[in-house]
Design a protein around this motif. Structure first.
Motif, PDB file in Angstrom:
ATOM      1  N   VAL A   1       0.837  -1.200   0.000  1.00  0.00           N
ATOM      2  CA  VAL A   1       0.000   0.000   0.000  1.00  0.00           C
ATOM      3  C   VAL A   1       0.875   1.255   0.000  1.00  0.00           C
ATOM      4  O   VAL A   1       0.599   2.223  -0.723  1.00  0.00           O
ATOM      5  CB  VAL A   1      -0.963  -0.013   1.206  1.00  0.00           C
ATOM      6  N   PHE A   2       1.952   1.251   0.781  1.00  0.00           N
ATOM      7  CA  PHE A   2       2.853   2.396   0.811  1.00  0.00           C
ATOM      8  C   PHE A   2       3.481   2.629  -0.557  1.00  0.00           C
ATOM      9  O   PHE A   2       3.584   3.781  -1.010  1.00  0.00           O
ATOM     10  CB  PHE A   2       3.956   2.188   1.861  1.00  0.00           C
ATOM     11  N   SER A   3       3.909   1.568  -1.233  1.00  0.00           N
ATOM     12  CA  SER A   3       4.547   1.737  -2.537  1.00  0.00           C
ATOM     13  C   SER A   3       3.559   2.260  -3.575  1.00  0.00           C
ATOM     14  O   SER A   3       3.907   3.101  -4.413  1.00  0.00           O
ATOM     15  CB  SER A   3       5.182   0.431  -3.009  1.00  0.00           C
ATOM     16  N   ILE A   4       2.318   1.804  -3.532  1.00  0.00           N
ATOM     17  CA  ILE A   4       1.299   2.320  -4.443  1.00  0.00           C
ATOM     18  C   ILE A   4       1.030   3.794  -4.149  1.00  0.00           C
ATOM     19  O   ILE A   4       0.941   4.620  -5.070  1.00  0.00           O
ATOM     20  CB  ILE A   4      -0.005   1.496  -4.331  1.00  0.00           C
ATOM     21  N   ALA A   5       0.901   4.154  -2.876  1.00  0.00           N
ATOM     22  CA  ALA A   5       0.666   5.546  -2.505  1.00  0.00           C
ATOM     23  C   ALA A   5       1.830   6.429  -2.938  1.00  0.00           C
ATOM     24  O   ALA A   5       1.627   7.543  -3.444  1.00  0.00           O
ATOM     25  CB  ALA A   5       0.447   5.663  -0.995  1.00  0.00           C
ATOM     26  N   GLN A   6       3.049   5.940  -2.777  1.00  0.00           N
ATOM     27  CA  GLN A   6       4.222   6.712  -3.191  1.00  0.00           C
ATOM     28  C   GLN A   6       4.226   6.912  -4.702  1.00  0.00           C
ATOM     29  O   GLN A   6       4.521   8.002  -5.190  1.00  0.00           O
ATOM     30  CB  GLN A   6       5.484   5.979  -2.745  1.00  0.00           C
ATOM     31  N   MET A   7       3.899   5.865  -5.458  1.00  0.00           N
ATOM     32  CA  MET A   7       3.848   5.975  -6.912  1.00  0.00           C
ATOM     33  C   MET A   7       2.801   7.006  -7.345  1.00  0.00           C
ATOM     34  O   MET A   7       3.053   7.852  -8.215  1.00  0.00           O
ATOM     35  CB  MET A   7       3.529   4.619  -7.531  1.00  0.00           C
ATOM     36  N   LEU A   8       1.620   6.949  -6.725  1.00  0.00           N
ATOM     37  CA  LEU A   8       0.571   7.903  -7.072  1.00  0.00           C
ATOM     38  C   LEU A   8       0.968   9.336  -6.700  1.00  0.00           C
ATOM     39  O   LEU A   8       0.708  10.279  -7.445  1.00  0.00           O
ATOM     40  CB  LEU A   8      -0.735   7.517  -6.388  1.00  0.00           C
ATOM     41  N   TRP A   9       1.621   9.487  -5.540  1.00  0.00           N
ATOM     42  CA  TRP A   9       2.059  10.817  -5.122  1.00  0.00           C
ATOM     43  C   TRP A   9       3.085  11.371  -6.109  1.00  0.00           C
ATOM     44  O   TRP A   9       3.020  12.538  -6.494  1.00  0.00           O
ATOM     45  CB  TRP A   9       2.657  10.748  -3.715  1.00  0.00           C
TER      46      TRP A   9
ATOM     47  N   GLN B   1       7.279  17.744  -9.941  1.00  0.00           N
ATOM     48  CA  GLN B   1       8.208  18.854  -9.784  1.00  0.00           C
ATOM     49  C   GLN B   1       8.882  18.818  -8.415  1.00  0.00           C
ATOM     50  O   GLN B   1      10.072  19.109  -8.290  1.00  0.00           O
ATOM     51  CB  GLN B   1       7.513  20.204 -10.027  1.00  0.00           C
ATOM     52  N   ILE B   2       8.150  18.443  -7.372  1.00  0.00           N
ATOM     53  CA  ILE B   2       8.749  18.350  -6.030  1.00  0.00           C
ATOM     54  C   ILE B   2       9.789  17.234  -6.005  1.00  0.00           C
ATOM     55  O   ILE B   2      10.881  17.385  -5.445  1.00  0.00           O
ATOM     56  CB  ILE B   2       7.646  18.102  -4.974  1.00  0.00           C
ATOM     57  N   HIS B   3       9.481  16.127  -6.656  1.00  0.00           N
ATOM     58  CA  HIS B   3      10.414  15.003  -6.725  1.00  0.00           C
ATOM     59  C   HIS B   3      11.678  15.420  -7.478  1.00  0.00           C
ATOM     60  O   HIS B   3      12.794  15.100  -7.059  1.00  0.00           O
ATOM     61  CB  HIS B   3       9.730  13.813  -7.403  1.00  0.00           C
ATOM     62  N   GLN B   4      11.509  16.125  -8.581  1.00  0.00           N
ATOM     63  CA  GLN B   4      12.671  16.558  -9.364  1.00  0.00           C
ATOM     64  C   GLN B   4      13.532  17.536  -8.581  1.00  0.00           C
ATOM     65  O   GLN B   4      14.759  17.480  -8.636  1.00  0.00           O
ATOM     66  CB  GLN B   4      12.208  17.194 -10.679  1.00  0.00           C
ATOM     67  N   GLN B   5      12.903  18.429  -7.822  1.00  0.00           N
ATOM     68  CA  GLN B   5      13.666  19.370  -6.985  1.00  0.00           C
ATOM     69  C   GLN B   5      14.479  18.633  -5.936  1.00  0.00           C
ATOM     70  O   GLN B   5      15.629  18.970  -5.666  1.00  0.00           O
ATOM     71  CB  GLN B   5      12.735  20.358  -6.313  1.00  0.00           C
ATOM     72  N   ALA B   6      13.897  17.585  -5.347  1.00  0.00           N
ATOM     73  CA  ALA B   6      14.626  16.791  -4.352  1.00  0.00           C
ATOM     74  C   ALA B   6      15.812  16.088  -4.980  1.00  0.00           C
ATOM     75  O   ALA B   6      16.905  16.039  -4.398  1.00  0.00           O
ATOM     76  CB  ALA B   6      13.680  15.787  -3.699  1.00  0.00           C
ATOM     77  N   ILE B   7      15.620  15.546  -6.173  1.00  0.00           N
ATOM     78  CA  ILE B   7      16.731  14.879  -6.876  1.00  0.00           C
ATOM     79  C   ILE B   7      17.830  15.877  -7.213  1.00  0.00           C
ATOM     80  O   ILE B   7      19.015  15.610  -7.019  1.00  0.00           O
ATOM     81  CB  ILE B   7      16.208  14.180  -8.151  1.00  0.00           C
TER      82      ILE B   7
END
Length: 60
Positions: free
Chosen positions: A35-43, A49-55
């Motif tokens: 469930v956590f992995s599915i939620a993370q994928m959907l998020w 853009q937030i993910h790219q900024q973190a990377i």
């Protein structure tokens, strides 16, 4: 499949209860990780853009 319903010895019954409890805990952890992995994928799909900024900040 027909199970033999003969009475179990005290030690066998205790081991059976422990095995069932262990299987239940392992199953619950597996479901939680799924469930956590599915939620993370959907998020990540909805907030790329937030993910790219973190990377980008990690790569500096």
């Amino acid at each position: 499949m027909k199970l033999d319903h003969q009475p179990l010895e005290a030690g066998q019954a205790r081991r059976l209860r422990r095995a069932r409890r262990t299987a239940l805990v392992i199953g619950a952890v597996a479901v939680a990780v799924f469930v956590f992995s599915i939620a993370q994928m959907l998020w990540l799909q909805h907030h790329p853009q937030i993910h790219q900024q973190a990377i980008d900040s990690l790569m500096q």
